[in-house]
Structures are given as C-alpha cells and as structure tokens.
Scaffold this active site. Structure first.
Site, PDB file in Angstrom:
ATOM      1  N   ILE A  49      13.572   2.494   1.433  1.00  0.00           N
ATOM      2  CA  ILE A  49      14.154   1.438   2.245  1.00  0.00           C
ATOM      3  C   ILE A  49      13.206   0.264   2.439  1.00  0.00           C
ATOM      4  O   ILE A  49      13.636  -0.885   2.493  1.00  0.00           O
ATOM      5  CB  ILE A  49      14.591   2.008   3.612  1.00  0.00           C
ATOM      6  N   ALA A  50      11.915   0.529   2.535  1.00  0.00           N
ATOM      7  CA  ALA A  50      10.959  -0.534   2.857  1.00  0.00           C
ATOM      8  C   ALA A  50       9.618  -0.249   2.194  1.00  0.00           C
ATOM      9  O   ALA A  50       9.412   0.811   1.595  1.00  0.00           O
ATOM     10  CB  ALA A  50      10.786  -0.623   4.383  1.00  0.00           C
ATOM     11  N   GLN A  51       8.712  -1.221   2.291  1.00  0.00           N
ATOM     12  CA  GLN A  51       7.344  -1.016   1.850  1.00  0.00           C
ATOM     13  C   GLN A  51       6.396  -1.579   2.906  1.00  0.00           C
ATOM     14  O   GLN A  51       6.791  -2.354   3.771  1.00  0.00           O
ATOM     15  CB  GLN A  51       7.086  -1.644   0.487  1.00  0.00           C
ATOM     16  N   VAL A  52       5.133  -1.160   2.826  1.00  0.00           N
ATOM     17  CA  VAL A  52       4.158  -1.482   3.870  1.00  0.00           C
ATOM     18  C   VAL A  52       2.999  -2.277   3.266  1.00  0.00           C
ATOM     19  O   VAL A  52       2.522  -1.973   2.160  1.00  0.00           O
ATOM     20  CB  VAL A  52       3.632  -0.195   4.541  1.00  0.00           C
TER      21      VAL A  52
ATOM     22  N   ASP B 164      10.164  13.950  12.202  1.00  0.00           N
ATOM     23  CA  ASP B 164       9.663  13.943  10.822  1.00  0.00           C
ATOM     24  C   ASP B 164       8.138  14.080  10.851  1.00  0.00           C
ATOM     25  O   ASP B 164       7.417  13.318  10.230  1.00  0.00           O
ATOM     26  CB  ASP B 164      10.087  12.651  10.125  1.00  0.00           C
TER      27      ASP B 164
ATOM     28  N   ILE C 294       0.831  -1.209   0.000  1.00  0.00           N
ATOM     29  CA  ILE C 294       0.000   0.000   0.000  1.00  0.00           C
ATOM     30  C   ILE C 294       0.861   1.252   0.000  1.00  0.00           C
ATOM     31  O   ILE C 294       0.362   2.364  -0.231  1.00  0.00           O
ATOM     32  CB  ILE C 294      -0.938   0.020   1.224  1.00  0.00           C
ATOM     33  N   ALA C 295       2.171   1.111   0.247  1.00  0.00           N
ATOM     34  CA  ALA C 295       3.112   2.238   0.203  1.00  0.00           C
ATOM     35  C   ALA C 295       4.508   1.662   0.030  1.00  0.00           C
ATOM     36  O   ALA C 295       4.841   0.640   0.636  1.00  0.00           O
ATOM     37  CB  ALA C 295       3.035   3.081   1.478  1.00  0.00           C
TER      38      ALA C 295
END
Length: 510
Positions: free
Chosen positions: A137-140, A290, A132-133
């Site tokens: 560095i990573a995805q969710v 952030d 979904i994103a």
C-alpha cells in the site's frame, strides 16, 4: 462495478491459482463442494496460460497471492488473522506472506508529499531519502525536518493505489457472491462478511489520517508503560496520503545475534512483549494486532518500540472481563467456572448442558497443563477452546479470533527470544490484577456509578421512553402481508424473463 465484467479478473485469478498449484490448497481449506470445485476449475484450468507464474520457491498459496499483486497480498495477510475462515494450516502459510514490493520512484513520492501537504518538500524536510521499505500500500522514506532537524520516517501511499484496490475488491465481492450461489454450504463461512471486513481494513489503511489517529490513541493509552514507547506522530506533516512520525532507532527484535552483542536480556524482552500485549488487550481493550518482529525494535536503553498501526484490535469492556475470567479459570483449572462464564455471556446457547460443556473444557485444558510449563501455549489453548465452543453452538466472534491470532504471534515472538519462557508465569500477574480491578467490589461500585450517571443524563426522557415501550407492547404491529402462491409464481416468472432479457443484451453487447 460488481458485475459480470469481473469474470475476466476472476479468470486471471483462477488461472494463476491453477498454474501455481494454489487451487487445490484453497478449495481444500474451504472444504469446497463438487459444484464449486467445478466452477473454479472452469475459471482456471482452460486459461492457465493467462495465469502468473509467481516465485516457485514459495508455498502455493503465498506464491499465487504475491504474483497477483498488492490487493491479493493484503487480502492474504488479513485472512491470516481468520483461521476460522481458512483453517489453521492455510492461516499459518499466509502469516509468512511478505508484501515487499519494488518501490515507486522517489520523484513520485516527493510529488505526492507536496500535493498532499501543500508545500515544497525542501521547505518541510532538509533531507528526504530514497525508499527504505516498500509494501503493498505504501513505502517509507527516511527524512529530517527542516524546522527542527529531527529525524523522521515519512510514509507515502502508492500513486493510484485506491483505484487499483477498488477494482480488485469489486472482483472479491463478485467472487463471494458466486460462492454463496454455487456453494450454499459455504455460507456458514460468511464469504460476503469476510470481504466486507477486508474492505473496511483496507479503507482504514488507505487513509493515513486514520492510522495516525490509531497511533495517537495507542500512545495515549500506553504513555506510562515502562519499557515501551511509540514514535510520535507529526500532525503538521501528515495527511490522507502522507504520514510523518518520529524515527524509530533501534535493533530489530528478531535479530538475536545483534541483541546479544548489544547486551540486551532476551528473556526479559520476551516476557515484556507478552506482558505488554495482555496489558493492552485487557486494561485498554485496544491492542496492536500485528506485533511480529518486523514491527518491533529495541532501543539502546532496552525499550521496545512498536510501529505500523494499520491493523489494531478493539475489545469492549464486557468482552474483556469475560476473556479475563476464561483465562483465569484455565490458569486455576476451574473448568466449571469457565463453562459458567460462557453461558453467562451468552456465548453458548442456554439449552446446552453446562456440566457436559465443563467436561469438554477439561478435555481441552488437562492435556495442555500436562506439558512442561515452558511449552504451554495460551494461543493453542484458545484455538482448542474455539473448536469446543463451536461444537456447542457458539457463533464465531471476530474480535476474539483476532485476539487469539495476535496471541499466537506474540507467543512466537516471545519464544523466539527465549525458547523456555513460561507463558503462564508471565500472564498470571497481569490477568489476576485485571480480575481484581474489574470484577471485585470496587468494580461493582464503579459500574453502579456509571449506570447512575447514564440514568441521570436520560432522566427527563425516561417516563416518555417507558410509556412508548408499554404502548408498543400493548399494540403490536399487524402481521406482514402474506402473498399467495400464484403471486409468487408470477413474480418468479417476471424475474426469469427480465434475467433472460438482460443476458441477451449482455451477449449482444459482447
């Protein structure tokens, strides 16, 4: 790995900067001397055809970094927190840098989860969605726990991302060393220190256990903060390359139309975001650094939900007190006290004139306070303050720069929700309360109690420590041996011969 082979990577980087028009932007931001400009052009201009084209709709710097890939995107995001290094204009450009990249296949993500957690995905999650994103560095993935049926978000590192980042960071170190060699004047920007800072940030983000720990600490600090919550970490479903946390269901804080349609009070939300940030920075010394709209949601009951804890800010207790006194002095327009605080903290060299410094601070504060209250910016005030303190010899303090940058972002979030919000009216109660708690008589008694506990703990060792210190003072070490000029000449010649031999070997191997 930090050797001449990194020149190939730098040539590709320079070519991309040239092709996208970012080279001039970067060199101007660093106020690069002629020799460094020449080296940069030699690395870029003849090889423009090797450079990536990037998205021509983006500003040059963000266009180049996005085209070069994940490590460069993350580097740009980290540099956006350091206007002391890249300048305010470039920092603003880099703040909008997006790391939305194409996701990697769900099958690979499932394999990574199974390898890290040691169980089949189906045994842990009854549902596991496509990405979904996706970031650098990573995805969710959206998922549901098989055991409880609870909705969760699963963050998975990109396969091979550690090795890819390691290669690029080695090239960054090599580039920083070249900058120090060819542009001695740029050493004041401490390029090696900047890369070391970036290396540390990335190492933290490449181990999701550290991000989980950061989220857990942040949650413990803020558990009693009204109108604020964090998705809980699911430790049984988290590891070095996988992090599972509760699903944050809510409206994006940046979607004003949706917030209005849901009946939320945008002004109250803006004031709460600002107040929470100051509370976390001053009370806890640990804050989300952030806090842009993309990392904040609004729950149906109006609670603000924060997530993505890859970059957190930390300020020690003494620095928090100094920062609060500086802010409070500006709020009361007591510039002499603000100046004295800087000298007491050792931020400004003792040989400078405190009254002259106070007058310089007045020149910073009065124009701002002459504005309409709804347009006064604490972030702008801190920016001007750092400019003045730099002129008076104050060294850059990374933790305060990060605080100032986050303050600017949080103010932007608050004003996007309510343009006429009065920053000082919101900030004053938080700062005043902290001053009362940390500088009054109770704080003195608390500090004395802490000191007594430390002395009691080290009591048996104190006599020996004092004796050793007195003996060391009475018997100073011998001065370091001084080498004669002839020895230095021969050392230099030997180094030159070895360097020539190494160059010849490299040329032969090439």
């Amino acid at each position: 790995m930090r050797g001449p082979h990194n020149i190939i990577r730098l040539i590709r980087t320079g070519a991309t900067f040239e092709r996208t028009g970012a080279m001039d932007v970067i060199l101007d931001a660093y106020d690069a001397p002629p020799l460094l400009r020449l080296v940069a052009r030699l690395l870029g201009k003849p090889f423009m055809w090797l450079g990536y084209r990037g998205d021509p709709t983006m500003p040059p710097a963000t266009r180049a970094l996005t085209a070069l890939g994940p490590a460069y995107i993350k580097f740009g995001q980290v540099l956006s927190t350091r206007p002391d290094v890249v300048g305010d204009d470039l920092a603003v450009q880099l703040r909008v840098l997006q790391d939305k990249l194409p996701p990697f296949p769900t099958a690979l993500a499932r394999a990574e989860v199974e390898r890290e957690l040691g169980q089949p995905v189906a045994a842990m999650y009854s549902e596991f969605s496509d990405p979904i994103a996706a970031a650098s560095i990573a995805q969710v993935h959206h998922a549901r726990l098989a055991e409880t049926g609870e909705e969760v978000a699963v963050k998975v590192l990109r396969p091979g991302i550690e090795r890819a980042f390691r290669k690029d960071i080695d090239a960054f170190y090599f580039a920083a060393r070249m900058i120090e060699v060819f542009a001695p004047g740029a050493r004041r920007l401490r390029p090696m220190e900047v890369i070391t800072h970036f290396d540390g940030v990335v190492k933290g983000e490449l181990d999701l256990r550290l991000e989980s720990a950061a989220a857990s600490e942040f949650a413990a600090n803020t558990k009693d903060d009204a109108g604020f919550r964090l998705p809980p970490i699911k430790w049984n479903y988290s590891g070095r390359r996988v992090m599972t946390l509760g699903w944050a269901d809510g409206l994006p804080l940046g979607d004003n139309a949706a917030l209005d349609a849901a009946g939320h009070d945008r002004r109250a939300l803006g004031e709460r975001v600002l107040r929470l940030f100051l509370l976390h920075a001053l009370r806890d010394g640990y804050f989300h650094s952030d806090m842009h709209q993309g990392n904040l949601k609004v729950a149906a009951n109006g609670d603000i939900i924060a997530y993505d804890f890859g970059i957190m800010g930390h300020i020690d207790e003494y620095t928090r007190r100094v920062y609060a006194e500086i802010l409070f002095g500006f709020i009361r327009r007591d510039y002499k006290r603000v100046a004295e605080v800087h000298f007491e903290a050792g931020y400004v060299p003792a040989d400078r004139d405190v009254d002259e410094f106070a007058r310089a601070l007045r020149a910073v504060g009065e124009p701002i306070f002459g504005m309409d209250a709804s347009h006064i910016s604490m972030g702008r005030l801190l920016t001007y303050l750092f400019e003045v303190t730099e002129r008076f010899g104050m060294e850059t303090r990374t933790e305060l720069i990060l605080l100032q940058r986050t303050m600017v972002v949080v103010e932007g979030v608050a004003r996007s929700l309510a343009p006429n919000i009065n920053i000082w009216e919101v900030a004053r109660p938080v700062v005043e309360d902290y001053i009362k708690q940390s500088i009054g008589p109770r704080a003195v008694a608390r500090d004395l109690a802490k000191t007594a506990l430390v002395l009691a703990r080290f009591g048996p060792r104190l006599p020996g420590l004092v004796q050793n210190a007195l003996i060391a003072q009475a018997n100073p070490p011998p001065p370091p041996r001084r080498y004669g000029r002839a020895a230095l000449v021969w050392t230099g010649l030997a180094a030159g011969v070895l360097g020539a031999l190494l160059a010849a070997v490299i040329e032969h191997l090439a």
